[in-house]
Design a protein around this motif. Structure first.
Motif, short mmCIF file in Angstrom:
data_model
loop_
_atom_site.label_atom_id
_atom_site.label_comp_id
_atom_site.label_asym_id
_atom_site.label_seq_id
_atom_site.Cartn_x
_atom_site.Cartn_y
_atom_site.Cartn_z
N MET A 1 0.83 -1.21 0.00
CA MET A 1 0.00 0.00 0.00
C MET A 1 0.86 1.26 0.00
O MET A 1 0.47 2.29 -0.54
CB MET A 1 -0.95 -0.01 1.20
N THR A 2 2.07 1.17 0.58
CA THR A 2 2.96 2.34 0.61
C THR A 2 3.30 2.79 -0.79
O THR A 2 3.31 4.00 -1.08
CB THR A 2 4.24 2.00 1.39
N GLU A 3 3.56 1.84 -1.70
CA GLU A 3 3.91 2.18 -3.07
C GLU A 3 2.74 2.88 -3.76
O GLU A 3 2.93 3.87 -4.48
CB GLU A 3 4.31 0.93 -3.84
N MET A 4 1.54 2.37 -3.56
CA MET A 4 0.36 3.02 -4.15
C MET A 4 0.20 4.44 -3.63
O MET A 4 -0.06 5.37 -4.39
CB MET A 4 -0.91 2.22 -3.83
N LEU A 5 0.36 4.60 -2.33
CA LEU A 5 0.22 5.92 -1.72
C LEU A 5 1.25 6.89 -2.28
O LEU A 5 0.93 8.03 -2.63
CB LEU A 5 0.35 5.81 -0.21
N ASN A 6 2.50 6.46 -2.36
CA ASN A 6 3.55 7.33 -2.88
C ASN A 6 3.29 7.72 -4.33
O ASN A 6 3.51 8.87 -4.74
CB ASN A 6 4.90 6.65 -2.76
N LYS A 30 -0.80 14.98 9.78
CA LYS A 30 -1.79 15.02 10.86
C LYS A 30 -2.45 13.65 11.02
O LYS A 30 -2.60 13.15 12.15
CB LYS A 30 -2.85 16.08 10.56
N LEU A 31 -2.81 13.02 9.91
CA LEU A 31 -3.47 11.71 9.97
C LEU A 31 -2.51 10.63 10.45
O LEU A 31 -2.90 9.71 11.18
CB LEU A 31 -4.04 11.35 8.61
N PRO A 37 -7.93 8.88 14.08
CA PRO A 37 -7.79 9.00 12.63
C PRO A 37 -9.11 9.04 11.87
O PRO A 37 -9.22 9.75 10.87
CB PRO A 37 -6.96 7.76 12.24
N ALA A 38 -10.11 8.31 12.32
CA ALA A 38 -11.39 8.30 11.61
C ALA A 38 -12.03 9.69 11.64
O ALA A 38 -12.53 10.19 10.62
CB ALA A 38 -12.34 7.27 12.22
N MET A 86 -5.43 9.96 1.49
CA MET A 86 -5.60 10.05 2.94
C MET A 86 -6.20 8.76 3.51
O MET A 86 -5.82 8.30 4.59
CB MET A 86 -6.44 11.27 3.29
N ILE A 87 -7.14 8.17 2.78
CA ILE A 87 -7.71 6.90 3.23
C ILE A 87 -6.65 5.82 3.25
O ILE A 87 -6.54 5.04 4.21
CB ILE A 87 -8.89 6.49 2.32
N LEU A 88 -5.85 5.74 2.19
CA LEU A 88 -4.80 4.73 2.13
C LEU A 88 -3.81 4.88 3.28
O LEU A 88 -3.34 3.88 3.85
CB LEU A 88 -4.07 4.81 0.79
N LEU A 89 -3.49 6.12 3.63
CA LEU A 89 -2.58 6.35 4.75
C LEU A 89 -3.18 5.80 6.05
O LEU A 89 -2.50 5.10 6.82
CB LEU A 89 -2.29 7.83 4.89
N CYS A 90 -4.45 6.09 6.28
CA CYS A 90 -5.10 5.61 7.51
C CYS A 90 -5.17 4.09 7.54
O CYS A 90 -5.01 3.47 8.60
CB CYS A 90 -6.49 6.21 7.63
N LEU A 91 -5.38 3.48 6.38
CA LEU A 91 -5.50 2.03 6.32
C LEU A 91 -4.15 1.34 6.42
O LEU A 91 -4.08 0.14 6.72
CB LEU A 91 -6.23 1.60 5.04
N GLN A 92 -3.08 2.07 6.19
CA GLN A 92 -1.76 1.51 6.48
C GLN A 92 -1.62 1.22 7.97
O GLN A 92 -1.02 0.23 8.37
CB GLN A 92 -0.66 2.49 6.05
N ARG A 93 -2.20 2.10 8.77
CA ARG A 93 -2.12 1.96 10.22
C ARG A 93 -3.09 0.90 10.72
O ARG A 93 -2.76 0.11 11.60
CB ARG A 93 -2.45 3.30 10.89
N GLU A 94 -4.29 0.90 10.14
CA GLU A 94 -5.34 0.00 10.64
C GLU A 94 -6.08 -0.65 9.48
O GLU A 94 -7.23 -0.31 9.20
CB GLU A 94 -6.32 0.77 11.52
N PRO A 95 -5.44 -1.60 8.78
CA PRO A 95 -6.09 -2.21 7.62
C PRO A 95 -7.39 -2.93 7.96
O PRO A 95 -8.27 -3.03 7.11
CB PRO A 95 -5.01 -3.18 7.10
#
Length: 286
Positions: A1-6, A30-31, A37-38, A86-95
């Protein structure tokens, strides 16, 4: 997911101003550090279109690779792309929160926020559990929402049942979206979908209404004798779009209907539209 986000953040950065990119970096930071995060994601998502604008990302960016296929982003706008980032970043933390998070944002968001989420469904963890959101978007009385799930989106082809997929195609045709942009249509078309399209053409002609040109892509692969005749007739239609899509459907179905080659060859000698001639030339070359 990191690659997609970048990749997504990079594409957004190319079309946004320095000020807009600063806002996105601050929002992502911030997120990343948020204790709620939600809640913070909901606030940032609401602001995204206003802060990042509506510039199309445009050509030149590789699709994001999901577990079910490539997700094209060239037609995404910067603000909506920022929402997905932003959603992808949050889901990195809590998939494991993908279903809860996406559903909450969808329920609370306006039309553009809901459409952005639907375009990104295939990118989220446990994407198969998000089908209720996809189906709801497809049933909406909103071209924005219907197109967000129906066009250039790999989600339906991967997760819809035959019945659900067929209904989506008919809905797209009914609201005059370009069904040729339905991801996986060639692989998911069935005898039932061809029959439904034939019935729809019958209804339209009986009511003296225009037939959507792209319908031939879904009608011909398993067409009856009557359906084949429909397509042949529209190969000589005054509307070049009908000639284009009937020719394209016929070329792709020559193995099943080799008798159509003669009609294609004859049309090629008469055709003046360069786009139609290009399609017809493919048949001649075969």
């Amino acid at each position: 997911m990191t690659e997609m986000l970048n990749s997504l953040v990079s594409a957004i950065g190319d079309v946004c101003s320095d000020q807009q990119n600063d806002w996105l970096r601050e929002a992502l930071t911030k997120l990343e550090n948020s204790k709620a995060p939600a809640t913070d994601l909901g606030r940032c998502s609401t602001q995204a279109r206003r802060q990042l604008g509506r510039q199309p990302l445009g050509a030149g960016y590789s699709p994001l690779i999901s577990s079910v296929g490539p997700v094209a982003i060239d037609h995404w706008e910067s603000g909506d792309a920022g929402r997905i980032a932003m959603i992808l970043l949050c889901l990195q933390r809590e998939p494991e929160q993908a279903e809860t998070l996406a559903t909450s944002l969808f329920r609370q968001g306006d039309e553009s926020e809901r459409a952005a989420i639907v375009r990104g469904l295939a990118l989220f963890p446990s994407a198969d559990r998000l089908k209720p959101l996809a189906l709801e978007a497809g049933r909406a009385n909103s071209l924005v929402l219907v197109s967000s799930i129906a066009l250039l989106n790999p989600y339906p082809a991967a997760y819809y049942s035959d019945r659900e997929f067929n209904q989506m195609v008919l809905k797209a045709l009914f609201v005059r979206l370009n069904a040729d942009l339905i991801y996986g249509l060639g692989q998911r078309v069935s005898s039932e979908l061809s029959r439904m399209c034939e019935d729809y053409v019958d209804e339209l002609l009986a009511a003296d209404r225009d037939v959507p040109p792209e319908i031939w892509m879904a009608l011909l692969p398993y067409a009856s004798v009557k359906g084949v005749e429909f397509v042949r007739r529209y190969l000589d239609d005054p509307n070049p779009l009908h000639r284009y899509y009937s020719a394209k459907a016929m070329v792709q179905s020559l193995k099943r209907f080799p008798e159509l080659r003669a009609a294609l060859d004859q049309r090629f000698t008469l055709e003046t539209d360069e786009h139609v001639r290009e399609i017809l030339g493919a048949a001649a070359g075969g």
